[in-house]
Every structure is written in C-alpha cells, then in structure tokens.
Scaffold this motif. Structure first.
Motif, PDB file in Angstrom:
ATOM      1  N   LYS A  76     -14.625  -6.744 -13.171  1.00  0.00           N
ATOM      2  CA  LYS A  76     -13.938  -7.935 -13.691  1.00  0.00           C
ATOM      3  C   LYS A  76     -12.594  -7.615 -14.358  1.00  0.00           C
ATOM      4  N   ASN A  77     -12.434  -6.385 -14.831  1.00  0.00           N
ATOM      5  CA  ASN A  77     -11.196  -6.036 -15.546  1.00  0.00           C
ATOM      6  C   ASN A  77     -10.288  -5.103 -14.751  1.00  0.00           C
ATOM      7  N   LEU A  78     -10.649  -4.904 -13.488  1.00  0.00           N
ATOM      8  CA  LEU A  78      -9.921  -3.915 -12.683  1.00  0.00           C
ATOM      9  C   LEU A  78      -8.491  -4.378 -12.402  1.00  0.00           C
ATOM     10  N   LYS A  79      -7.532  -3.480 -12.639  1.00  0.00           N
ATOM     11  CA  LYS A  79      -6.138  -3.795 -12.368  1.00  0.00           C
ATOM     12  C   LYS A  79      -5.591  -2.920 -11.258  1.00  0.00           C
ATOM     13  N   LEU A  80      -6.128  -1.711 -11.148  1.00  0.00           N
ATOM     14  CA  LEU A  80      -5.533  -0.768 -10.201  1.00  0.00           C
ATOM     15  C   LEU A  80      -6.596   0.146  -9.596  1.00  0.00           C
ATOM     16  N   ILE A  81      -6.487   0.362  -8.297  1.00  0.00           N
ATOM     17  CA  ILE A  81      -7.324   1.370  -7.637  1.00  0.00           C
ATOM     18  C   ILE A  81      -6.374   2.470  -7.175  1.00  0.00           C
ATOM     19  N   GLY A  82      -6.647   3.693  -7.578  1.00  0.00           N
ATOM     20  CA  GLY A  82      -5.807   4.825  -7.173  1.00  0.00           C
ATOM     21  C   GLY A  82      -6.546   5.641  -6.128  1.00  0.00           C
ATOM     22  N   ARG A  83      -5.871   5.933  -5.014  1.00  0.00           N
ATOM     23  CA  ARG A  83      -6.471   6.756  -3.959  1.00  0.00           C
ATOM     24  C   ARG A  83      -5.714   8.076  -3.954  1.00  0.00           C
ATOM     25  N   ALA A  84      -6.402   9.149  -4.371  1.00  0.00           N
ATOM     26  CA  ALA A  84      -5.756  10.464  -4.383  1.00  0.00           C
ATOM     27  C   ALA A  84      -5.777  11.029  -2.967  1.00  0.00           C
ATOM     28  N   GLY A  85      -4.861  10.545  -2.144  1.00  0.00           N
ATOM     29  CA  GLY A  85      -4.781  10.938  -0.745  1.00  0.00           C
ATOM     30  C   GLY A  85      -4.042   9.869   0.032  1.00  0.00           C
ATOM     31  N   VAL A  86      -4.086   9.949   1.361  1.00  0.00           N
ATOM     32  CA  VAL A  86      -3.312   9.015   2.199  1.00  0.00           C
ATOM     33  C   VAL A  86      -4.160   7.821   2.642  1.00  0.00           C
ATOM     34  N   GLY A  87      -5.224   8.120   3.430  1.00  0.00           N
ATOM     35  CA  GLY A  87      -5.982   7.058   4.090  1.00  0.00           C
ATOM     36  C   GLY A  87      -6.656   6.142   3.082  1.00  0.00           C
ATOM     37  N   VAL A  88      -6.527   4.827   3.288  1.00  0.00           N
ATOM     38  CA  VAL A  88      -7.137   3.866   2.374  1.00  0.00           C
ATOM     39  C   VAL A  88      -8.211   3.049   3.100  1.00  0.00           C
ATOM     40  N   ASP A  89      -8.704   3.623   4.206  1.00  0.00           N
ATOM     41  CA  ASP A  89      -9.729   2.907   4.976  1.00  0.00           C
ATOM     42  C   ASP A  89     -11.065   2.856   4.235  1.00  0.00           C
ATOM     43  N   ASN A  90     -11.219   3.591   3.133  1.00  0.00           N
ATOM     44  CA  ASN A  90     -12.443   3.504   2.327  1.00  0.00           C
ATOM     45  C   ASN A  90     -12.319   2.449   1.223  1.00  0.00           C
ATOM     46  N   ILE A  91     -11.203   1.722   1.225  1.00  0.00           N
ATOM     47  CA  ILE A  91     -10.998   0.684   0.190  1.00  0.00           C
ATOM     48  C   ILE A  91     -10.854  -0.666   0.883  1.00  0.00           C
ATOM     49  N   ASP A  92     -11.581  -1.675   0.418  1.00  0.00           N
ATOM     50  CA  ASP A  92     -11.439  -3.005   0.998  1.00  0.00           C
ATOM     51  C   ASP A  92     -10.147  -3.621   0.436  1.00  0.00           C
ATOM     52  N   LEU A  93      -9.080  -3.423   1.205  1.00  0.00           N
ATOM     53  CA  LEU A  93      -7.753  -3.856   0.727  1.00  0.00           C
ATOM     54  C   LEU A  93      -7.662  -5.372   0.613  1.00  0.00           C
ATOM     55  N   THR A  94      -8.336  -6.064   1.522  1.00  0.00           N
ATOM     56  CA  THR A  94      -8.283  -7.530   1.475  1.00  0.00           C
ATOM     57  C   THR A  94      -8.920  -8.009   0.171  1.00  0.00           C
ATOM     58  N   ALA A  95     -10.076  -7.430  -0.152  1.00  0.00           N
ATOM     59  CA  ALA A  95     -10.750  -7.851  -1.392  1.00  0.00           C
ATOM     60  C   ALA A  95      -9.902  -7.491  -2.606  1.00  0.00           C
ATOM     61  N   ALA A  96      -9.292  -6.307  -2.582  1.00  0.00           N
ATOM     62  CA  ALA A  96      -8.448  -5.902  -3.714  1.00  0.00           C
ATOM     63  C   ALA A  96      -7.302  -6.890  -3.883  1.00  0.00           C
ATOM     64  N   THR A  97      -6.655  -7.235  -2.784  1.00  0.00           N
ATOM     65  CA  THR A  97      -5.517  -8.161  -2.846  1.00  0.00           C
ATOM     66  C   THR A  97      -5.976  -9.529  -3.348  1.00  0.00           C
ATOM     67  N   GLU A  98      -7.102  -9.992  -2.808  1.00  0.00           N
ATOM     68  CA  GLU A  98      -7.609 -11.309  -3.244  1.00  0.00           C
ATOM     69  C   GLU A  98      -7.890 -11.332  -4.743  1.00  0.00           C
ATOM     70  N   HIS A  99      -8.355 -10.208  -5.272  1.00  0.00           N
ATOM     71  CA  HIS A  99      -8.669 -10.150  -6.712  1.00  0.00           C
ATOM     72  C   HIS A  99      -7.451  -9.744  -7.546  1.00  0.00           C
ATOM     73  N   GLY A 100      -6.316  -9.601  -6.902  1.00  0.00           N
ATOM     74  CA  GLY A 100      -5.100  -9.252  -7.643  1.00  0.00           C
ATOM     75  C   GLY A 100      -5.096  -7.828  -8.137  1.00  0.00           C
ATOM     76  N   VAL A 101      -5.830  -6.963  -7.450  1.00  0.00           N
ATOM     77  CA  VAL A 101      -5.892  -5.560  -7.862  1.00  0.00           C
ATOM     78  C   VAL A 101      -4.928  -4.752  -7.002  1.00  0.00           C
ATOM     79  N   ILE A 102      -4.033  -4.044  -7.653  1.00  0.00           N
ATOM     80  CA  ILE A 102      -3.071  -3.255  -6.882  1.00  0.00           C
ATOM     81  C   ILE A 102      -3.722  -1.936  -6.459  1.00  0.00           C
ATOM     82  N   VAL A 103      -3.430  -1.529  -5.229  1.00  0.00           N
ATOM     83  CA  VAL A 103      -3.940  -0.253  -4.725  1.00  0.00           C
ATOM     84  C   VAL A 103      -2.742   0.683  -4.545  1.00  0.00           C
ATOM     85  N   VAL A 104      -2.861   1.890  -5.100  1.00  0.00           N
ATOM     86  CA  VAL A 104      -1.802   2.888  -4.892  1.00  0.00           C
ATOM     87  C   VAL A 104      -2.425   4.110  -4.226  1.00  0.00           C
ATOM     88  N   ASN A 105      -1.629   4.819  -3.440  1.00  0.00           N
ATOM     89  CA  ASN A 105      -2.127   6.074  -2.864  1.00  0.00           C
ATOM     90  C   ASN A 105      -1.126   7.191  -3.145  1.00  0.00           C
TER      91      ASN A 105
END
Ligand SMILES: NC(=O)C1=CN([C@@H]2O[C@H](COP(=O)(O)OP(=O)(O)OC[C@H]3O[C@@H](n4cnc5c(N)ncnc54)[C@H](O)[C@@H]3O)[C@@H](O)[C@H]2O)C=CC1
Ligand SMILES: O=C(O)CCC(=O)C(=O)O
Length: 539
Positions: A76-105
């Motif tokens: 509920k309080n998540l603001k950012l998901i950090g991926r220490a690497g390149v591929g982000v196929d292990n992160i549901d980017l659509t869900a992150a975007t819908e929840h307003g959570v920024i994803v960085v790699n």
C-alpha cells in the motif's frame, strides 16, 4: 523525469528481497540525510513477501523475486521498485504503473559481464569444454568424442543488437568471426561503422553458424526463434541464449537438437527458473549455467550501486536516472524541462476546477521551444493536475496517463513551432459532453509561469494560490460591484485581470485573492447583476 517525493524526515522502508552485493548497497547504508530503514530478507515465497510488504516504500530485487500484481496491490505504501539488473520481465510493469509505482533498473552495470559470459558459453560450446571436463573428472580420458570447431571465419548471428549484443559483436570480431545482426534500431551506417552486416531475422538465422539472442523478453520476442526459424538455419548450427528463457522456443530447440539440425546449445536462462529438471539438460549437446550472465563481483556491485543511487535521488529530488515505466529525460535536458512540469500540472488543475462534467477528450498543444522536448512527461503532469481533484493522492505522473485512458479520456498531443509571440506556449483544451474549456500558459524568461489565455480571453495571471474566475456581461459597474461584494466578505483582492470578447459582450474577470472562499461567498457574488458564473480555483 519528475514524480512524487517523500519528505526527508519520513522513515523510508527499503526491502531487499534478492541477494545483492553488500558493497553495491553501500550508498544506502551511508545515506544520512534520508531516514532509510534497510531490511534484507531473501528467498521469501510470494505469500511471505505479501505479509511483509504493506509498509514498504522501496522494493529492491534481482531476477529471482517475481513482483506480481498481488504483491504490488498488497504494498500500500510502495513508491518505487528497483531492479538491480536489466531485464524487468519479473516485474508486473502494468500493475506497477496502474498503482503509480515507479520502476527503475540498472541497464549498464552488467553489460560487460553478460557479454563476456556469452563469449565464454560460445567458446565452451564450440570446444565441448564442460562435457570434456565432466568426463575427465569422472576419470575418463576421452579425446576423440570432443573434437570441436573453430570460431575463426564462422558467422555469428546476433538477434537483438542493444548494449549486450553490441559488446558480444565486438568480442566476436576479436575472434575473427563475421557478424550479422538484426535489431529494429540497427541502421546500415552503424553496421558499417562496426564492420558487421545488417540483416532481417531470417537473413541472420540463415547465414549464421552460431546464433546468439540478446533481446528483452517481450510478447514480440517470445518464441522468436522457433521451428520455422530452425528450419531455415544451416545444418549443425549452434545456439546460445544468455538473455531470457522463452526467446527461443524450448520445445522446438529440443526437437531441432534431437533431429540433428542443431549441433548444440549453450543456455544460461530458462523459461522456468530454477531449471534443475529440464528436458534440454538431458541432452549431451546442451551446456548450461544457472543464470550466471551477470554474476560477477563487478557487475553485482555496479548494478546495486546504480539502483541504490536512483533510490536516494528519487527521495531527495523526485527524479530518477533509469525509469522503466516512464519516459526518461537525459540529465542535461532535465533542468530545462523541469519548470514546464509545474506549469503543465497547474494548467491541468485549473481545468479540473472550471469543468463541471466528466472530461471526454483533452487536446494538449506544445508550441515554440517546449515542442523540442519529449513532451510525454509534460502531458503526464498535466493529466495528474487534471485528475487530482477526483483521484487525490492516488494519481501521480507514473499512472496519470493510464488512469485517464481507463476512465475514457481521449488524449491528443500536438507540437507546433509557432507560439503566438511567446517563446513557448502550452495550450490545453478539454471537452465534456456539453462544455469546452481552454487554458494556455507560458514560462516567461526570468519571471516564471503565467496563464496567458483562459477560454478566448487574453490574461496575465500567476498560476498560484487562490483565484476567482468570474464570467459576466460587459456592462459598466460589474467590476466595482464584485470588488465591493468581496470587501463585504473581507476577501482581499491581490490582482485583477479582465477580458472581453466585444464591447457589451461576454467578459471574464480573473482575480487572485489572499484566501480561499466558501461556497456561500461564491453564491453571494454570483447573485450580482450581470454576473453569469463564479468559480473558485486553487493552484
Ligand atoms: N543472463 C543474464 O544474466 C543477463 C541477461 N540479460 C538479458 O539481456 C537482455 C538484453 O540486455 P541489453 O542488451 O542490456 O538490453 P538493450 O535494451 O540494450 O538491448 C535490447 C535490444 O533488443 C532489441 N529488440 C527489441 N525487440 C526486438 C526484436 N523483436 N527483434 C530484435 N531485436 C529486438 C532492442 O531494439 C534493443 O536494441 C535483457 O533484456 C535481459 O533480459 C541482461 C543482463 C544479464
Ligand atoms: O540478477 C541477475 O543476476 C540477473 C541479471 C539479469 O538477468 C538481467 O540483468 O537482466
């Protein structure tokens, strides 16, 4: 890019769910300005992670943890998901975007390691090194089963010519291989410059003795190398996959090896990982590593440092260097574009307060200097301003576009070079079932932002604080009556702008006032003779 920030005094819970280099997270450990609480708990199941994630502000992962929609929804309080690497196929980017959570790699930190691993796998494949090693360890001195092939003068086909594909090609040329590559962004000039050949996917797989893939795993690249492609390859071709399981169809690869079309494969990645019981691993022609492409001391330190620095940057400045689910703005451009973010948001906020019906369409026009930039983040900020009235804190510049589209707003962006006498001009028009409203703003050199047009009226208003937007008939006495009425209510006018379409026609007054007004105050003014409409706007 710019997005929401947390205040520096807030406790920021950083949860590290995969093993990361301790040296790499040193920036987080030594950070003193931010109140960071770093917790490391690796190897959790999805259910265990869900239980722990409610208060987490930053989730930091490598490739093991699958950051699913359920996990994101529970955070509920998540603001950012950090991926220490390149591929982000292990992160549901659509869900992150819908929840307003920024994803960085961390796109650059492991390029070298992944390229070196690819070359090591190709060489091992060509010379049967793992098989020969295994035999010898088991006491078998077998030289004739392990006769290999040279790399020199062979053709390497590279599918996906980004950072890693390019580095692999450099190294392959060092082995005196010919390189043919396919990438939608590879130009003839760039290929010439690198001394390689550019081809289509089919041309690449037809020409190659060795084929290596270096694309991300996307819907378009899933099973990109399949039985149709194996059918047109040379006999005895060798295949390398150090990118992602699933880019090569695993069943079709298995068949192509068993049928003798493919002489061997070197695999670092699998559709399902860990892949301890995979049928491809039963074939003697297949050599494999357990997703080790980025597993070097250097790469792990580098990706963890990059992502740690981005976390710190985000909470200090609201900007990040490597956003995945937002357009990224080069560092050197950011300072120039940043003032436009606020202007765009204010124009959106303004329109949300003058519009009385659900918005169906928005037309945003960028004119003059501002049209030279990537305007998508500006539009996102405008939409954020527009939606905040009804979506409050839930909307930010990560999810503003998604939310707008979800509620059916059609978004049109235009760029023009002519800015009607201004060096830059952002004009926003919103349409509802029965209304059309327009506002335009500019950044005046040295003077900051101004609203310069409301509907068809030219104004000069600082977009800040409390405004009163009054529509009236252009008759003598209207301005005086409004001023008197406001004074009766102890409402102090700071500035006043008036405009009209023609003498005696429709006119507007834009007042900046020192404090907000109540509904009752608005009704009080609205009852005046020749006043059509009064709206309070807070920017
Ligand atoms: N085995 C490992 O440990 C590692 C694996 N990787 C994988 O390698 C992938 C590539 O990494 P980078 O080179 O850094 O990424 P990159 O983004 O620099 O390059 C990817 C390239 O693939 C191209 N591409 C996209 N769709 C394509 C298609 N349909 N056909 C051909 N090319 C296409 C893109 O245009 C881009 O140039 C990552 O997405 C990741 O999955 C990355 C690092 C380590
Ligand atoms: O975290 C890892 O070691 C995997 C690296 C990787 O696959 C990537 O960066 O895409």
């Amino acid at each position: 890019m710019v997005t929401k920030t947390a205040t520096a005094t807030n406790l920021i819970n950083v949860f590290i769910a995969d093993p990361l280099s301790e040296d790499g997270i040193f920036p987080l450990r030594q950070e003193t300005e931010l109140n960071l609480n770093v917790v490391i708990e690796t190897g959790l199941t999805a259910e265990q992670l869900i239980e722990k994630i409610e208060d987490v502000h930053v989730l930091l992962v490598r490739s093991q943890t699958k950051v699913t929609r359920e996990i994101i929804a529970a955070a509920k309080n998540l603001k950012l998901i950090g991926r220490a690497g390149v591929g982000v196929d292990n992160i549901d980017l659509t869900a992150a975007t819908e929840h307003g959570v920024i994803v960085v790699n961390a796109p650059d930190g492991n390029t070298n390691s992944a390229a070196e691993h690819t070359i090591a796998m190709m060489t091992s494949l060509a010379r049967h090194i793992p098989q020969a090693y295994n035999a010898l360890k088991n006491g078998v001195w077998d030289r004739k089963s392990y006769v290999g092939v040279e790399l020199k003068n062979k053709t390497l086909g590279v599918v996906g010519f980004g950072r890693i594909g390019t580095e692999v090609a450099y190294r392959a040329k060092g082995q005196r291989m010919n390189v043919i590559a396919y990438d939608p962004f590879l130009t003839e000039d760039r290929a010439k410059e690198l001394g390689i050949t550019k081809g289509t996917v089919d041309e690449v797989v037809q020409a190659a003795d060795f084929i290596t893939v270096h694309t991300p795993l996307l819907p378009e690249t899933r099973n990109l190398i399949n039985k149709d492609k194996f059918a047109i390859m040379k006999d005895d071709v060798r295949i390398i996959n150090c990118a992602r399981g699933g880019i090569i169809d695993e069943n079709d690869l298995y068949d192509a090896i068993v049928e003798g079309k493919v002489a061997g494969a070197a695999l670092d990645v699998f559709v399902e990982e860990p892949a301890t019981n995979h049928k491809l691993l039963t074939l003697p022609q297949v050599i494999a590593t357990p997703h080790l492409g980025a597993s070097t001391i250097e790469a792990q330190e580098s990706v963890a440092v990059d992502v740690s620095n981005d976390i710190i940057k985000f909470f200090k400045t609201g900007t990040v260097t490597n956003p995945v689910n937002m357009p990224s703005i080069p560092k050197e451009l950011l300072a120039q574009v940043e003032p436009f973010f606020e202007l765009a948001e204010k124009l959106g906020k303004f329109l949300s307060q003058v519009t009385t019906e659900p918005i169906k369409e928005i037309n945003i026009s960028y004119a003059g200097e501002v049209a030279n930039y990537d305007v998508r983040p500006l539009t996102s900020n405008n939409l954020k301003g527009l939606l905040q009235k009804n979506h409050g804190e839930h909307v930010n510049d990560v999810n503003a576009r998604y939310l707008s589209e979800r509620i059916g707003i059609k978004i049109n962006e235009h760029k023009t070079t002519t800015a009607k006498g201004f060096t830059n001009l952002i004009t926003v028009e919103v349409k509802t079932e029965n209304e059309v409203h327009t506002v335009a703003g500019t950044l005046l050199n040295g003077l900051g932002a101004r609203i310069v047009k409301v509907e068809n009226y030219v104004v000069d208003v600082i977009p800040q604080g409390h405004l009163l937007y009054i529509k009236n008939i252009d008759k003598p006495g209207a301005i005086g009556r409004v001023a008197t009425k406001l004074a009766e209510k102890d409402i102090n006018i700071a500035t006043m702008q008036v405009g009209r379409d023609q003498v005696g026609g429709t006119a507007i007054m834009m007042l900046t006032i020192d404090n907000g007004v109540t509904e009752e105050d608005l009704n009080y003014v609205a009852q005046l003779e020749n006043i059509d409409e009064v709206k309070a706007i807070t920017l």
